[in-house]
Design a protein around this motif. Structure first.
Motif, PDB file in Angstrom:
ATOM      1  N   LEU A 101      20.294   4.766  -8.973  1.00  0.00           N
ATOM      2  CA  LEU A 101      20.005   5.582  -7.797  1.00  0.00           C
ATOM      3  C   LEU A 101      20.761   6.918  -7.808  1.00  0.00           C
ATOM      4  N   GLN A 102      21.951   6.928  -8.449  1.00  0.00           N
ATOM      5  CA  GLN A 102      22.738   8.155  -8.498  1.00  0.00           C
ATOM      6  C   GLN A 102      22.345   9.053  -9.674  1.00  0.00           C
ATOM      7  N   SER A 103      21.628   8.472 -10.628  1.00  0.00           N
ATOM      8  CA  SER A 103      21.225   9.250 -11.810  1.00  0.00           C
ATOM      9  C   SER A 103      20.009  10.118 -11.484  1.00  0.00           C
ATOM     10  N   GLU A 104      20.016  11.362 -12.008  1.00  0.00           N
ATOM     11  CA  GLU A 104      18.877  12.246 -11.814  1.00  0.00           C
ATOM     12  C   GLU A 104      17.891  12.166 -12.973  1.00  0.00           C
TER      13      GLU A 104
ATOM     14  N   THR B 202      13.804   4.376 -14.203  1.00  0.00           N
ATOM     15  CA  THR B 202      13.579   2.916 -14.235  1.00  0.00           C
ATOM     16  C   THR B 202      14.761   2.229 -14.899  1.00  0.00           C
ATOM     17  N   LEU B 203      14.880   0.941 -14.613  1.00  0.00           N
ATOM     18  CA  LEU B 203      15.935   0.116 -15.192  1.00  0.00           C
ATOM     19  C   LEU B 203      15.341  -1.221 -15.606  1.00  0.00           C
TER      20      LEU B 203
ATOM     21  N   ARG C 199      14.432   0.193   1.026  1.00  0.00           N
ATOM     22  CA  ARG C 199      13.595   1.345   0.692  1.00  0.00           C
ATOM     23  C   ARG C 199      14.089   1.962  -0.618  1.00  0.00           C
ATOM     24  N   GLY C 200      13.208   2.649  -1.279  1.00  0.00           N
ATOM     25  CA  GLY C 200      13.615   3.463  -2.417  1.00  0.00           C
ATOM     26  C   GLY C 200      13.534   2.813  -3.771  1.00  0.00           C
TER      27      GLY C 200
ATOM     28  N   ILE D 203      13.314  -2.420 -12.448  1.00  0.00           N
ATOM     29  CA  ILE D 203      13.617  -1.739 -11.201  1.00  0.00           C
ATOM     30  C   ILE D 203      13.215  -0.274 -11.353  1.00  0.00           C
ATOM     31  N   SER D 204      12.399   0.224 -10.423  1.00  0.00           N
ATOM     32  CA  SER D 204      11.958   1.619 -10.470  1.00  0.00           C
ATOM     33  C   SER D 204      12.436   2.354  -9.226  1.00  0.00           C
ATOM     34  N   LYS D 205      12.902   3.585  -9.430  1.00  0.00           N
ATOM     35  CA  LYS D 205      13.336   4.438  -8.328  1.00  0.00           C
ATOM     36  C   LYS D 205      12.121   5.242  -7.850  1.00  0.00           C
TER      37      LYS D 205
END
Length: 536
Positions: free
Chosen positions: A80-83, A87-88, A111-112, A129-131
């Motif tokens: 979440l902090q990475s720009e 995905t993970l 959310r998110g 996991i996708s942002k």
């Protein structure tokens, strides 16, 4: 199976090779699982998939799994902090661990994020996991739901073809088709009932119009000019005079089905020549009209007498199973229509569970040819070719320890005796009994008169005499004095109960037929030119 994902349920349904199918109950259960999962996901408001045990409160994590979940949460925080990363992919894990991941993330990140389970080439399942923003999350959810709906429809598979045939109301043609019909209903609709009447009602609801070409070929006007009704021989005979076989042109690219090169016992080919046989025989009926008709439609009244009558193998005294009424006997007189057929050549045998057909053949080897009809793992009916040998066969089991043989009549008598309810009446009860007797006695008499007019006949068989109409002598004194035996009362009460139950089943049957009958279809009246005889 609340913690099992849908694709795993489907894996249990699909075969490694073959076409999937579900009966109605299996389809209902699978769709309920899907609907429950979707409603719970919508309630959580965040995930494309949410375990049924998902809650909005912190989930209780077992001690041995806390480290694993903490590591997952830490990775998601970094995501979440990475720009750069969107995905993970988590490492493959167990179903229980995936469940904990879903439950934890649905509470911690409502959310998110978008969560999805995928599969590696080695069939290992892992979580992705996708942002995503809110719009993207909803789009992925819709894609997920559409994919699940497609997988559900694929799981239903071939059943949809059977349902389409049934709902169309079109004529279904088969050759010696009783077992085909039974297997089709059992596999694609629901388990077969034990009661024959219920089976008939169910069959006519699923397939309103059936036609058996073997029965058709065994009946006038075909019976005298067709010597062999096996499918292969029937197809050959219907190419000759006086029949006029249809001309069939195979579709381009499908030249394999040609009657010149037989491919018997291949399902598609057998169905193909069954259709040819039906067309030839139907068109032949048109030759009896004035003027003659070259082509007869499947909805013609000429073939209506053959509808819903299925050929019976190895049953000499009942020529066919009539799905729309009582079954007939193969006697010369129509007076025997509803009499139980002779079974004085049939034995009921009980034996150890380990026995096979070979053991029964060996046991009855001294009695010539026999026919075995299995009841369950420890009992069967055995038909002898010569009824006079029945007493000898029964006598052989008198001192046997592992098996027991009794006549069919004794078997039926004991079965009916076990079901009989003994009633005890007090003096105060007789007034109420007399009132019920008067009401039900007239009902019983009217029902008997409906099927057997008083001046019609008194049917007899070689095994047992049965009086089918009220006797003026028997029990006349009791009727005058207002008395009644227990058996009379039981018959009267059972008659009233049967009528009440029959009305309920009739209403249920009408509802089922209304649901399955296509809009605009017309019920044809019975044809009079050709009649399938009740007796042969």
């Amino acid at each position: 199976m609340t913690n099992v994902e849908l694709s795993e349920v489907e894996k249990e349904i699909y075969c490694n090779k073959g076409i999937p199918y579900l009966n109605q109950e299996e389809e209902r259960q699978l769709r309920e699982q899907y609907d429950e999962k979707r409603s719970q996901a919508n309630g959580a408001g965040a995930l494309a998939y949410v375990s049924p045990n998902t809650s909005k409160c912190p989930v209780t994590i077992p001690e041995d799994q806390k480290k694993f979940i903490d590591q997952v949460v830490e990775k998601i925080e970094d995501l979440l902090q990475s720009e750069e990363n969107k995905t993970l992919d988590l490492e493959p894990c167990t179903g229980f661990q995936r469940k904990l991941i879903y439950q934890t993330l649905s509470w911690k990140y409502p959310r998110g994020v978008h969560i999805e389970t995928l599969e590696t080439e080695k069939k290992e399942r892992y979580v992705v996991i996708s942002k995503v923003n809110e719009e993207e999350r909803k789009r992925r959810e819709q894609q997920k739901h559409a994919k699940e709906q497609e997988e559900l429809n694929d799981a239903v598979g071939f059943s949809r073809v059977i349902h389409a045939i049934a709902n169309s109301g079109k004529l279904v043609v088969g050759h010696n088709m009783l077992l085909d019909v039974m297997h089709t209903i059992h596999q694609f609709y629901c388990p077969l009932p034990a009661d024959l009447k219920e089976f008939k009602e169910m069959t006519t609801c699923v397939f309103p119009r059936l036609l058996d070409t073997k029965l058709m070929a065994s009946t006038q006007p075909f019976k005298d000019i067709i010597n062999n009704t096996s499918l292969a021989e029937l197809e050959k005979r219907l190419k000759e005079t006086p029949f006029n076989p249809p001309k069939v042109e195979s579709a381009e690219g499908f030249p394999s089905y040609d009657t010149a090169s037989e491919q018997l016992h291949e399902a598609g080919y057998d169905a193909y020549i069954t259709g040819l046989c039906f067309i030839s025989m139907a068109n032949h009926l048109g030759s009896f009209l004035s003027p003659p008709k070259l082509h007869v439609s499947s909805r013609s009244k000429l073939i209506e007498p053959f509808f819903n009558k299925l050929f019976l193998m190895r049953v000499m005294d009942i020529p066919y199973l009539n799905l729309e009424g009582p079954d007939s006997l193969n006697f010369a007189s129509r007076a025997c229509l509803l009499v139980q057929p002779k079974r004085d050549h049939v034995l009921h045998v009980t034996f150890p569970k380990e026995w096979k057909s070979s053991d029964l053949y060996q046991l009855f080897s001294a009695f010539g040819n026999i026919q075995i009809s299995w009841i369950d793992d420890t009992s069967a009916f055995v038909s002898l070719s010569q009824p006079e040998q029945v007493p000898i066969a029964v006598n052989t089991s008198r001192y046997a320890e592992s098996y027991r043989i009794q006549t069919y009549a004794d078997y039926v008598g004991k079965k009916q005796g076990d079901k009989q309810i003994k009633r005890k009446w007090t003096d105060d009860s007789w007034k109420e009994v007399d009132r019920k007797r008067l009401n039900t006695q007239s009902l019983s008499h009217s029902l008997q008169s409906h099927y057997y007019p008083p001046d019609s006949f008194t049917a007899t068989s070689t095994v047992k005499k049965r009086n089918l109409s009220p006797s003026p002598e028997a029990g006349s004194e009791d009727r005058v004095l207002g008395k009644s035996s227990d058996s009379d009362l039981e018959q009267a009460d059972s008659c009233a109960e049967a009528l009440s139950e029959g009305r309920k089943k009739s209403k249920k049957l009408k509802r089922m037929k209304k649901e399955l009958t296509p809009a605009g279809s017309v019920r044809l009246s019975p044809a009079k030119l050709f009649e399938v005889p009740d007796t042969w």
